[in-house]
Design a protein around this motif. Structure first.
Motif, PDB file in Angstrom:
ATOM      1  N   GLY A  39       0.781  -1.226   0.000  1.00  0.00           N
ATOM      2  CA  GLY A  39       0.000   0.000   0.000  1.00  0.00           C
ATOM      3  C   GLY A  39       0.815   1.280   0.000  1.00  0.00           C
ATOM      4  O   GLY A  39       0.266   2.371  -0.063  1.00  0.00           O
ATOM      5  N   GLU A  40       2.129   1.144   0.045  1.00  0.00           N
ATOM      6  CA  GLU A  40       2.988   2.333   0.103  1.00  0.00           C
ATOM      7  C   GLU A  40       3.155   2.939  -1.290  1.00  0.00           C
ATOM      8  O   GLU A  40       3.515   2.256  -2.230  1.00  0.00           O
ATOM      9  CB  GLU A  40       4.346   1.920   0.666  1.00  0.00           C
ATOM     10  N   GLU A  41       2.888   4.247  -1.399  1.00  0.00           N
ATOM     11  CA  GLU A  41       3.057   4.940  -2.672  1.00  0.00           C
ATOM     12  C   GLU A  41       4.474   5.467  -2.830  1.00  0.00           C
ATOM     13  O   GLU A  41       5.074   5.345  -3.882  1.00  0.00           O
ATOM     14  CB  GLU A  41       2.056   6.093  -2.789  1.00  0.00           C
ATOM     15  N   ASP A  42       4.998   6.077  -1.789  1.00  0.00           N
ATOM     16  CA  ASP A  42       6.348   6.646  -1.805  1.00  0.00           C
ATOM     17  C   ASP A  42       7.094   6.186  -0.574  1.00  0.00           C
ATOM     18  O   ASP A  42       6.510   6.025   0.496  1.00  0.00           O
ATOM     19  CB  ASP A  42       6.292   8.183  -1.793  1.00  0.00           C
ATOM     20  N   LYS A  43       8.405   6.028  -0.730  1.00  0.00           N
ATOM     21  CA  LYS A  43       9.244   5.723   0.419  1.00  0.00           C
ATOM     22  C   LYS A  43       9.560   7.046   1.107  1.00  0.00           C
ATOM     23  O   LYS A  43      10.104   7.960   0.501  1.00  0.00           O
ATOM     24  CB  LYS A  43      10.509   5.009  -0.021  1.00  0.00           C
ATOM     25  N   GLU A  44       9.176   7.152   2.358  1.00  0.00           N
ATOM     26  CA  GLU A  44       9.373   8.368   3.136  1.00  0.00           C
ATOM     27  C   GLU A  44      10.292   8.028   4.311  1.00  0.00           C
ATOM     28  O   GLU A  44       9.859   7.447   5.303  1.00  0.00           O
ATOM     29  CB  GLU A  44       8.039   8.918   3.631  1.00  0.00           C
ATOM     30  N   ILE A  45      11.573   8.405   4.164  1.00  0.00           N
ATOM     31  CA  ILE A  45      12.587   8.079   5.159  1.00  0.00           C
ATOM     32  C   ILE A  45      13.089   9.386   5.776  1.00  0.00           C
ATOM     33  O   ILE A  45      13.363  10.356   5.066  1.00  0.00           O
ATOM     34  CB  ILE A  45      13.770   7.316   4.530  1.00  0.00           C
ATOM     35  N   LEU A  46      13.260   9.383   7.084  1.00  0.00           N
ATOM     36  CA  LEU A  46      13.715  10.557   7.820  1.00  0.00           C
ATOM     37  C   LEU A  46      14.911  10.185   8.674  1.00  0.00           C
ATOM     38  O   LEU A  46      14.912   9.146   9.328  1.00  0.00           O
ATOM     39  CB  LEU A  46      12.578  11.063   8.723  1.00  0.00           C
ATOM     40  N   PHE A  47      15.937  11.038   8.644  1.00  0.00           N
ATOM     41  CA  PHE A  47      17.030  10.948   9.613  1.00  0.00           C
ATOM     42  C   PHE A  47      16.965  12.214  10.439  1.00  0.00           C
ATOM     43  O   PHE A  47      16.984  13.326   9.902  1.00  0.00           O
ATOM     44  CB  PHE A  47      18.394  10.849   8.921  1.00  0.00           C
ATOM     45  N   GLN A  48      16.852  12.037  11.744  1.00  0.00           N
ATOM     46  CA  GLN A  48      16.811  13.196  12.632  1.00  0.00           C
ATOM     47  C   GLN A  48      17.653  12.912  13.869  1.00  0.00           C
ATOM     48  O   GLN A  48      17.762  11.761  14.307  1.00  0.00           O
ATOM     49  CB  GLN A  48      15.377  13.548  13.026  1.00  0.00           C
ATOM     50  N   CYS A  49      18.252  13.969  14.382  1.00  0.00           N
ATOM     51  CA  CYS A  49      18.994  13.815  15.621  1.00  0.00           C
ATOM     52  C   CYS A  49      19.036  15.146  16.355  1.00  0.00           C
ATOM     53  O   CYS A  49      18.848  16.213  15.761  1.00  0.00           O
ATOM     54  CB  CYS A  49      20.401  13.280  15.383  1.00  0.00           C
ATOM     55  N   VAL A  70      -1.293   5.649   5.552  1.00  0.00           N
ATOM     56  CA  VAL A  70      -2.239   4.537   5.552  1.00  0.00           C
ATOM     57  C   VAL A  70      -3.569   4.993   4.951  1.00  0.00           C
ATOM     58  O   VAL A  70      -4.101   6.038   5.322  1.00  0.00           O
ATOM     59  CB  VAL A  70      -2.457   4.007   6.992  1.00  0.00           C
ATOM     60  N   TYR A  71      -4.059   4.184   4.021  1.00  0.00           N
ATOM     61  CA  TYR A  71      -5.340   4.447   3.377  1.00  0.00           C
ATOM     62  C   TYR A  71      -6.302   3.316   3.708  1.00  0.00           C
ATOM     63  O   TYR A  71      -5.890   2.169   3.850  1.00  0.00           O
ATOM     64  CB  TYR A  71      -5.174   4.524   1.851  1.00  0.00           C
ATOM     65  N   GLU A  72      -7.563   3.645   3.816  1.00  0.00           N
ATOM     66  CA  GLU A  72      -8.609   2.629   3.963  1.00  0.00           C
ATOM     67  C   GLU A  72      -9.586   2.837   2.832  1.00  0.00           C
ATOM     68  O   GLU A  72     -10.218   3.893   2.740  1.00  0.00           O
ATOM     69  CB  GLU A  72      -9.279   2.763   5.330  1.00  0.00           C
ATOM     70  N   GLU A  73      -9.645   1.832   1.961  1.00  0.00           N
ATOM     71  CA  GLU A  73     -10.508   1.893   0.778  1.00  0.00           C
ATOM     72  C   GLU A  73     -10.263   3.167  -0.024  1.00  0.00           C
ATOM     73  O   GLU A  73     -11.175   3.921  -0.334  1.00  0.00           O
ATOM     74  CB  GLU A  73     -11.986   1.766   1.178  1.00  0.00           C
ATOM     75  N   ASP A  74      -8.999   3.426  -0.352  1.00  0.00           N
ATOM     76  CA  ASP A  74      -8.555   4.562  -1.170  1.00  0.00           C
ATOM     77  C   ASP A  74      -8.700   5.917  -0.500  1.00  0.00           C
ATOM     78  O   ASP A  74      -8.416   6.940  -1.110  1.00  0.00           O
ATOM     79  CB  ASP A  74      -9.259   4.587  -2.534  1.00  0.00           C
ATOM     80  N   ASP A  75      -9.163   5.977   0.741  1.00  0.00           N
ATOM     81  CA  ASP A  75      -9.270   7.242   1.464  1.00  0.00           C
ATOM     82  C   ASP A  75      -8.159   7.323   2.510  1.00  0.00           C
ATOM     83  O   ASP A  75      -7.871   6.341   3.200  1.00  0.00           O
ATOM     84  CB  ASP A  75     -10.625   7.368   2.171  1.00  0.00           C
TER      85      ASP A  75
END
Length: 140
Positions: A39-49, A70-75
């Motif tokens: 269900g993932e459209e884009d890889k969204e990775i964060l590095f924070q410190c 997260v989508y439920e039934e396209d919403d």
């Protein structure tokens, strides 16, 4: 297939018991970041410190994050973040480090990883011993 619901257990299983080796955990996190999640459209990775007192005690947080929409039934339903976070006692050197870098700000994820690995915010903590590693997933 990895799902948002089993992502945390999948990452914990791939990291295993050797949880104070930051470089090893980083390599496992990078591998995990390349995996497809249902269900993932884009890889969204964060590095924070940075130094924060989220726990009531000031600690240096070295946080690798994968964010899921997260989508439920396209919403649209909500977002979740899976954290792979090392905690350190805040030395004077660590107190100077603070960054938030998103993979979406780069042409591709490899460029993002290469940039992160070149920063002092990444390199300096590698030579230090963390207090602990926390892997947890939360709805945001």
């Amino acid at each position: 297939m990895i799902t948002v619901k089993n992502a945390e257990s999948y990452l914990k299983g791939s990291i295993g018991e050797d949880t104070d080796d930051i470089k090893k955990v980083w390599e496992k996190f990078k591998d995990f970041s390349m995996e497809t999640v249902e269900g993932e459209e884009d890889k969204e990775i964060l590095f924070q410190c940075g130094v924060y007192d989220f726990t009531g005690e000031e600690l240096f947080h070295f946080d690798l994050v994968r964010q899921f929409t997260v989508y439920e039934e396209d919403d649209y339903s909500h977002m979740e973040q899976l954290h792979c976070e090392f905690l350190f006692k805040p030395t004077s050197e660590l107190k100077k480090l603070n960054v938030d870098e998103w993979s979406m700000d780069y042409d591709d994820i490899e460029n993002f990883f290469n940039h992160i690995e070149s920063t002092n915010e990444f390199k300096i903590p590698l030579s230090l011993k963390p207090i602990k590693l926390e892997i947890y997933q939360e709805e945001i």
